[in-house]
Write an enzyme that holds these catalytic residues in place. Structure first.
Site, PDB file in Angstrom:
ATOM      1  N   GLN A  11      -0.009  28.184  40.288  1.00  0.00           N
ATOM      2  CA  GLN A  11       0.996  29.152  39.846  1.00  0.00           C
ATOM      3  C   GLN A  11       2.160  28.477  39.130  1.00  0.00           C
ATOM      4  OE1 GLN A  11       0.019  32.218  39.969  1.00  0.00           O
ATOM      5  NE2 GLN A  11       1.844  32.881  38.850  1.00  0.00           N
ATOM      6  N   HIS A  12       2.495  27.265  39.571  1.00  0.00           N
ATOM      7  CA  HIS A  12       3.594  26.500  38.968  1.00  0.00           C
ATOM      8  C   HIS A  12       3.284  26.240  37.486  1.00  0.00           C
ATOM      9  CE1 HIS A  12       6.637  23.339  38.623  1.00  0.00           C
ATOM     10  NE2 HIS A  12       5.718  22.644  37.986  1.00  0.00           N
ATOM     11  N   LYS A  13       2.054  25.813  37.226  1.00  0.00           N
ATOM     12  CA  LYS A  13       1.638  25.537  35.845  1.00  0.00           C
ATOM     13  C   LYS A  13       1.615  26.820  35.020  1.00  0.00           C
ATOM     14  CE  LYS A  13      -1.629  21.685  35.804  1.00  0.00           C
ATOM     15  NZ  LYS A  13      -3.026  21.344  35.504  1.00  0.00           N
ATOM     16  N   ASP A  69      -5.890  18.948  30.762  1.00  0.00           N
ATOM     17  CA  ASP A  69      -6.173  17.812  31.630  1.00  0.00           C
ATOM     18  C   ASP A  69      -5.126  16.749  31.327  1.00  0.00           C
ATOM     19  OD1 ASP A  69      -7.793  16.990  33.762  1.00  0.00           O
ATOM     20  OD2 ASP A  69      -8.805  15.536  32.488  1.00  0.00           O
ATOM     21  N   GLY A 150       3.195  14.844  42.002  1.00  0.00           N
ATOM     22  CA  GLY A 150       2.375  13.724  41.518  1.00  0.00           C
ATOM     23  C   GLY A 150       3.165  12.426  41.441  1.00  0.00           C
ATOM     24  N   TYR A 151       3.111  11.778  40.294  1.00  0.00           N
ATOM     25  CA  TYR A 151       3.734  10.466  40.102  1.00  0.00           C
ATOM     26  C   TYR A 151       5.203  10.562  39.676  1.00  0.00           C
ATOM     27  CZ  TYR A 151      -1.117   8.735  40.034  1.00  0.00           C
ATOM     28  OH  TYR A 151      -2.413   8.415  40.361  1.00  0.00           O
TER      29      TYR A 151
HETATM   30  P1  IMP Z   1      -3.878  17.702  36.012  1.00  0.00           P
HETATM   31  O1  IMP Z   1      -4.939  17.424  34.989  1.00  0.00           O
HETATM   32  O2  IMP Z   1      -2.705  18.465  35.450  1.00  0.00           O
HETATM   33  O3  IMP Z   1      -4.431  18.299  37.264  1.00  0.00           O
HETATM   34  O4  IMP Z   1      -3.247  16.306  36.402  1.00  0.00           O
HETATM   35  C1  IMP Z   1      -4.013  15.267  37.007  1.00  0.00           C
HETATM   36  C2  IMP Z   1      -3.104  14.388  37.853  1.00  0.00           C
HETATM   37  O5  IMP Z   1      -2.140  13.736  37.012  1.00  0.00           O
HETATM   38  C3  IMP Z   1      -2.283  15.141  38.878  1.00  0.00           C
HETATM   39  O6  IMP Z   1      -2.989  15.299  40.077  1.00  0.00           O
HETATM   40  C4  IMP Z   1      -1.093  14.213  39.073  1.00  0.00           C
HETATM   41  O7  IMP Z   1      -1.427  13.156  39.926  1.00  0.00           O
HETATM   42  C5  IMP Z   1      -0.890  13.655  37.686  1.00  0.00           C
HETATM   43  N1  IMP Z   1       0.095  14.475  36.934  1.00  0.00           N
HETATM   44  C6  IMP Z   1      -0.168  15.433  36.003  1.00  0.00           C
HETATM   45  N2  IMP Z   1       0.979  15.945  35.513  1.00  0.00           N
HETATM   46  C7  IMP Z   1       1.977  15.310  36.155  1.00  0.00           C
HETATM   47  C8  IMP Z   1       3.401  15.406  36.083  1.00  0.00           C
HETATM   48  O8  IMP Z   1       3.993  16.197  35.332  1.00  0.00           O
HETATM   49  N3  IMP Z   1       4.093  14.576  36.898  1.00  0.00           N
HETATM   50  C9  IMP Z   1       3.504  13.686  37.744  1.00  0.00           C
HETATM   51  N4  IMP Z   1       2.194  13.574  37.858  1.00  0.00           N
HETATM   52  C10 IMP Z   1       1.418  14.363  37.062  1.00  0.00           C
END
Ligand code: IMP
Length: 197
Positions: A11-13, A69, A150-151
């Site tokens: 939902q955040h995304k 992604d 995440g990071y």
């Molecule tokens: P996703 O493809 O958006 O699911 O991102 C894959 C992974 O990248 C996530 O599980 C996080 O570990 C990292 N990630 C993606 N976007 C961010 C962000 O904006 N900040 C910090 N980590 C991120």
């Protein structure tokens, strides 16, 4: 107005992306389509995964849709963790463990350059278009800040003296990888809908 299905239930995304596409298109989530599938993403590139997720939705529902992604690419580690960012320290997808592993690998490293990269795959009227968003920065030596996910606590974007986790959501969205990729998506959709009229 365009209607697009976004291959996420985060939902955040959805809110973040919907706010950037305001007035131009309405976004639907997987849940609204009754889709509870664990959509495969088993490619070894961000482009491959984003494309795979969009094609999965298009093949199943025949709808206009998009997928994203994201990966964190660290220069001294040859682009690691990249496409494996979510599960860098294992299938538990634990952000704390992921950050600990990355800090350990960079222990003592002088080159701490890194970037977040997002790829969006859009399928509209049966044709695919890719958009990329990048934010350059560096990996800090320890965690700073509580916001984000995440990071974020160990990533400091170029031109800032704070980590992503110390920025407000608005500040982060204005410069982030995802924000930049969505801006390209916005520009494309605006142009596309004008040409269609
Ligand atoms: P996703 O493809 O958006 O699911 O991102 C894959 C992974 O990248 C996530 O599980 C996080 O570990 C990292 N990630 C993606 N976007 C961010 C962000 O904006 N900040 C910090 N980590 C991120």
């Amino acid at each position: 107005m365009n209607e697009l299905v976004f291959s996420t239930n985060n939902q955040h995304k959805v809110e973040e992306v919907q706010s950037k596409l305001q007035g131009l298109c309405k976004i639907h989530t997987l849940a609204e389509y009754g889709c509870t599938d664990d959509i495969p993403e088993d490619h070894d590139t961000l482009e491959g995964n984003a494309s795979q997720k969009s094609h999965y939705l298009f093949d199943k529902y025949g709808c206009d849709c998009f997928s994203d992604d994201t990966g964190l690419e660290v220069e001294a580690l040859g682009g690691e963790p990249g496409v494996y960012s979510a599960r860098y320290a294992g299938e538990a997808k634990d952000p704390e463990a992921n950050m600990a592993k990355l800090l350990q690998k960079l222990n003592g490293a002088s080159n701490r350059k890194a970037r977040f990269r997002t790829v969006i795959s859009l399928i509209i009227d049966g044709e695919e278009h890719l958009f990329e968003g990048i934010v350059n920065g560096k990996i800090l030596t320890e965690k700073h800040g509580e916001k984000g996910f995440g990071y974020d606590p160990i990533f400091q974007p170029e031109g800032y003296d704070r980590s992503f986790a110390e920025l407000t959501m608005e500040e982060k969205n204005a410069i982030s990888h995802r924000g930049r990729a969505v801006e390209k998506l916005y520009a494309f959709l605006k142009d596309y809908s004008q040409k269609k009229q």
